[in-house]
Enzyme design. Structure first.
Site, PDB file in Angstrom:
ATOM      1  N   LYS A 153       0.871  -1.215   0.098  1.00 48.73           N
ATOM      2  CA  LYS A 153      -0.145  -0.003   0.016  1.00 48.73           C
ATOM      3  C   LYS A 153       1.003   1.290   0.042  1.00 48.73           C
ATOM      4  CE  LYS A 153      -3.246   2.562   2.999  1.00 48.73           C
ATOM      5  NZ  LYS A 153      -4.123   2.378   4.222  1.00 48.73           N
TER       6      LYS A 153
ATOM      7  N   ASP B 135      -2.799  10.430   3.952  1.00 51.18           N
ATOM      8  CA  ASP B 135      -4.039   9.929   4.204  1.00 51.18           C
ATOM      9  C   ASP B 135      -4.755  10.721   5.142  1.00 51.18           C
ATOM     10  OD1 ASP B 135      -6.578   8.439   4.375  1.00 51.18           O
ATOM     11  OD2 ASP B 135      -5.833   6.681   5.432  1.00 51.18           O
TER      12      ASP B 135
ATOM     13  N   LYS C   6     -10.205  12.571   8.497  1.00 53.91           N
ATOM     14  CA  LYS C   6      -9.943  12.350   9.860  1.00 53.91           C
ATOM     15  C   LYS C   6      -9.616  13.424  10.773  1.00 53.91           C
ATOM     16  CE  LYS C   6      -6.767   8.556   8.336  1.00 53.91           C
ATOM     17  NZ  LYS C   6      -7.428   7.336   9.078  1.00 53.91           N
TER      18      LYS C   6
ATOM     19  N   ASP D 117       1.559   5.956   5.953  1.00 54.92           N
ATOM     20  CA  ASP D 117       0.673   5.083   5.059  1.00 54.92           C
ATOM     21  C   ASP D 117       1.020   4.826   3.746  1.00 54.92           C
ATOM     22  OD1 ASP D 117      -1.612   4.005   5.789  1.00 54.92           O
ATOM     23  OD2 ASP D 117      -2.975   5.473   4.586  1.00 54.92           O
TER      24      ASP D 117
ATOM     25  N   ASP E 193     -12.322   7.025   3.590  1.00 57.49           N
ATOM     26  CA  ASP E 193     -11.017   6.809   4.493  1.00 57.49           C
ATOM     27  C   ASP E 193     -10.568   5.404   4.503  1.00 57.49           C
ATOM     28  OD1 ASP E 193      -8.769   7.371   6.126  1.00 57.49           O
ATOM     29  OD2 ASP E 193     -10.050   7.452   8.144  1.00 57.49           O
TER      30      ASP E 193
ATOM     31  N   GLU F 295      -9.406   3.668   1.920  1.00 58.48           N
ATOM     32  CA  GLU F 295      -9.050   3.865   0.795  1.00 58.48           C
ATOM     33  C   GLU F 295      -7.781   2.908   0.429  1.00 58.48           C
ATOM     34  OE1 GLU F 295      -7.545   5.262   3.126  1.00 58.48           O
ATOM     35  OE2 GLU F 295      -5.347   4.985   2.914  1.00 58.48           O
TER      36      GLU F 295
ATOM     37  N   ARG G 125      -7.669  -0.467   0.851  1.00 58.79           N
ATOM     38  CA  ARG G 125      -8.356  -1.593   0.455  1.00 58.79           C
ATOM     39  C   ARG G 125      -8.537  -1.225  -1.089  1.00 58.79           C
ATOM     40  NH1 ARG G 125     -12.767  -2.098   5.081  1.00 58.79           N
ATOM     41  NH2 ARG G 125     -10.744  -1.329   6.193  1.00 58.79           N
TER      42      ARG G 125
HETATM   43  N1  BES Z   1      -4.355   4.363   7.063  1.00 61.66           N
HETATM   44  C1  BES Z   1      -5.491   4.074   7.912  1.00 61.66           C
HETATM   45  C2  BES Z   1      -5.106   3.091   8.896  1.00 61.66           C
HETATM   46  C3  BES Z   1      -4.415   3.664  10.073  1.00 61.66           C
HETATM   47  C4  BES Z   1      -4.997   4.097  10.942  1.00 61.66           C
HETATM   48  C5  BES Z   1      -3.045   3.313   9.857  1.00 61.66           C
HETATM   49  C6  BES Z   1      -4.180   4.468  12.186  1.00 61.66           C
HETATM   50  C7  BES Z   1      -2.207   3.753  11.064  1.00 61.66           C
HETATM   51  C8  BES Z   1      -2.926   4.196  12.184  1.00 61.66           C
HETATM   52  C9  BES Z   1      -6.609   3.597   7.148  1.00 61.66           C
HETATM   53  O1  BES Z   1      -6.515   4.124   5.514  1.00 61.66           O
HETATM   54  C10 BES Z   1      -7.807   3.864   7.533  1.00 61.66           C
HETATM   55  O2  BES Z   1      -8.213   5.030   7.663  1.00 61.66           O
HETATM   56  N2  BES Z   1      -8.603   2.848   7.985  1.00 61.66           N
HETATM   57  C11 BES Z   1      -9.838   3.084   8.608  1.00 61.66           C
HETATM   58  C12 BES Z   1     -11.016   2.056   7.947  1.00 61.66           C
HETATM   59  C13 BES Z   1     -12.394   2.453   8.397  1.00 61.66           C
HETATM   60  C14 BES Z   1     -12.698   3.561   7.778  1.00 61.66           C
HETATM   61  C15 BES Z   1     -13.145   1.291   8.161  1.00 61.66           C
HETATM   62  C16 BES Z   1      -9.881   2.884  10.086  1.00 61.66           C
HETATM   63  O3  BES Z   1      -8.926   1.984  10.574  1.00 61.66           O
HETATM   64  O4  BES Z   1     -10.253   3.894  10.863  1.00 61.66           O
HETATM   65 ZN    ZN Z   2      -4.753   4.717   4.773  1.00 61.34          ZN
HETATM   66 ZN    ZN Z   3      -7.747   5.905   5.412  1.00 53.73          ZN
END
Ligand code: BES
Ligand code: ZN
Ligand code: ZN
Length: 503
Positions: free
Chosen positions: A269, A274, A281, A292, A351, A353, A355
């Site tokens: 990834k 992000d 966020k 990220d 968010d 993104e 996946r």
């Molecule tokens: N990049 C984030 C995941 C992340 C969160 C990495 C905290 C490192 C620290 C990912 O893109 C994300 O935002 N995931 C969301 C998914 C949700 C919207 C289903 C998450 O984990 O909140």
């Molecule tokens: Zn992310």
């Molecule tokens: Zn995200």
């Protein structure tokens, strides 16, 4: 850091600082040398017991200017190989930190001790070199001045008794330095702020490294990504003025004699920042989202190291890269995008993104008829809740692949922990309007597994494993081999996996 080797007796080593690694049982201490009496006294007075994390400085009347005793912890013949390796490498890490605190530029390390009976000279040298590089790492590129005590070691010398071991030690040193250096390369990329590392720049760096190592590299720009039909990757990138990239690296060993030619695929990834997009966020800790792209950094570093080590394995790296920004042209919650295999995704949350861009990469992977596909992604915050900063989450559709990854993880100390892909998790990802949703329709926990289940639907038809490295990519606390910031987590694990597979 320059690392050299030197054969000869310890007592003749005239150096600013000499580190000796000693186990908890004083009786097992070093063979007789000019320092033995001094060391025996320190143990007797209980100022040092050889425990893990223990270090003590001594000033011997002859030989080295300073002597650093470093604890190896309990060490018997029965110690597990993996524990032994970790204790040993951590001890080297503590030695480096102790030397740096005194602003010492040059450290000599004795390779004689109980560890060499355990690992042999080649692996001992490899582990030392690796640990030296990893522990000595700091990200100082953006500091105008560096305080004396934060400066890295300049030079290390590995001391050993018998000249006949030199060839093995040199070989181990070479391998350890390659592994250490590429892990630090990944860390540099991770730590680089997003303003200096948009997708185009990350792709350019991949191409530069590939050219230097004679690895084939294709960089798809926005137009080419559109031609490939990667609507999910385009959707994530469309809110940013920095357009997305899709990078393909292909490493083929020189003399690949094997009839079996199906490649191993590594997918990373590469979200260079992000914000969450329109599903933005919170401000707290959003700066950490520069990490990220850790998956892509680790894939690039691993493939570069494989090439330099000439590991006899055909490996392809796929790195989808984009910046996830809100903006007038950003995708909206509810948008539906189409991936390159024709599947449609309802983007319920912009968010989620990672996946999305991985869906396109995993769908693209089919064309290689891969022997296995491993993806690495900072995919979910939920993996923090599940495992903390102790292990990456491992999800897979193949038991053999799982077993091998667990073994490589155990050997390197880059831990993984298997988590489930129960049928319910697939259920939750169903969409009313598209083939699949990018977030679950029920807020019922299990976020890391839901994200993995989403990916699994794009990885049908080949052996696949997903490593959720969100909690491992940038630890918040300093560890002996991993200073806080980008960790390069995954490089050692994947290299071990590939080297074992290539043999
Ligand atoms: N990049 C984030 C995941 C992340 C969160 C990495 C905290 C490192 C620290 C990912 O893109 C994300 O935002 N995931 C969301 C998914 C949700 C919207 C289903 C998450 O984990 O909140
Ligand atoms: Zn992310
Ligand atoms: Zn995200």
């Amino acid at each position: 850091m320059e690392i050299q080797i030197s054969a000869g007796k310890l007592e003749t080593a005239k150096c600013p600082a000499l580190a000796l690694l000693l186990p908890q049982e004083a009786s097992n201490a070093l063979a007789k040398n000019v320092y033995s009496a001094l060391i025996a006294r320190v143990y007797r007075q209980k100022d040092f017991a050889g425990k893990l994390e223990e270090t003590v400085w001594l000033y011997p009347p002859e030989g080295a200017e300073r002597l650093l005793l470093v604890g190896l912890g309990e060490w018997s013949n029965k110690i597990k190989e993996t524990d032994a390796r970790q204790n040993f490498q951590n001890a080297i890490g503590h030695a480096v930190q102790a030397a740096r605190k005194l602003a010492i530029e040059e450290l000599s390390i004795s390779l004689e001790g109980p560890f060499v009976e355990k690992f042999g000279y080649r692996l001992t040298a490899q582990y030392v070199a690796e640990a030296l590089c990893l522990a000595n790492y700091r990200f100082l590129k953006y500091k105008s001045t560096v305080p004396e005590k934060e400066k890295p070691l300049q030079k290390a010398t590995l001391l050993f008794g018998d000249e006949r071991q030199a060839a093995e030690i040199k070989e181990g040193l070479r391998i350890g330095q390659i592994i250490g250096a590429w892990t630090c390369f990944a860390r540099d990329l991770q730590n680089t702020p997003s303003n200096d590392l948009p997708p185009a720049r990350l792709a350019e760096i991949a191409a530069e490294q590939a050219a230097a190592l004679k690895i084939a590299c294709t960089v798809h720009d926005e137009k080419s990504i559109r031609e490939l039909g990667m609507g999910a990757l385009l959707g994530v990138g469309q809110g940013s003025v920095n357009p997305p990239r899709f990078v393909v690296l292909e490493y083929k060993p020189h003399n690949q004699s094997r009839a079996e030619n199906s490649p191993l695929l590594l997918v990373g990834k590469g979200i260079t920042f992000d914000t969450g997009g329109i599903s933005i966020k919170p401000a707290d800790n959003m700066d950490l989202m520069k990490y990220d792209m850790s998956g892509a950094a680790v894939v690039l570093a691993t493939i570069a190291a494989l090439a330099q080590l000439q590991v006899p394995l055909h490996v392809i790296g796929l790195m989808p890269m984009a910046e996830n920004m809100p903006g007038g042209s950003a995708q909206r919650p509810g948008d539906i995008v189409r991936t390159c295999n024709g599947k449609t995704i309802e983007v319920a949350d912009t968010d989620a993104e990672g996946r999305l861009i991985l869906a396109d990469a995993l769908a693209y992977a089919h064309r290689y008829k891969p022997k296995a596909v491993i993806d690495l992604a900072t995919l979910t915050g939920a993996i923090y809740t599940a495992l903390g900063e102790t292990a990456a989450g491992l999800f897979s559709n193949d038991a053999g692949l799982t077993t091998r990854l667990k073994k490589s993880a155990e050997r390197t100390g880059e831990r993984v922990w298997e988590l489930p892909l129960f049928p319910e998790f697939f259920e939750y990802m169903k969409s009313d309007v598209a083939d699949i949703r990018n977030i679950a329709s029920k807020p019922s926990g299990g976020g890391a597994s839901k994200g993995a289940a989403f990916l699994a639907t794009f990885a049908e038809g080949y052996k696949w494993a997903h490593l959720d490295i969100a909690a491992m990519a940038h630890p918040r606390e300093d560890k002996p081999l991993v200073p806080k910031g980008g960790s390069g987590y995954g490089v050692r694990l994947l290299l071990q996996y590939c080297r074992d597979l290539g043999e």
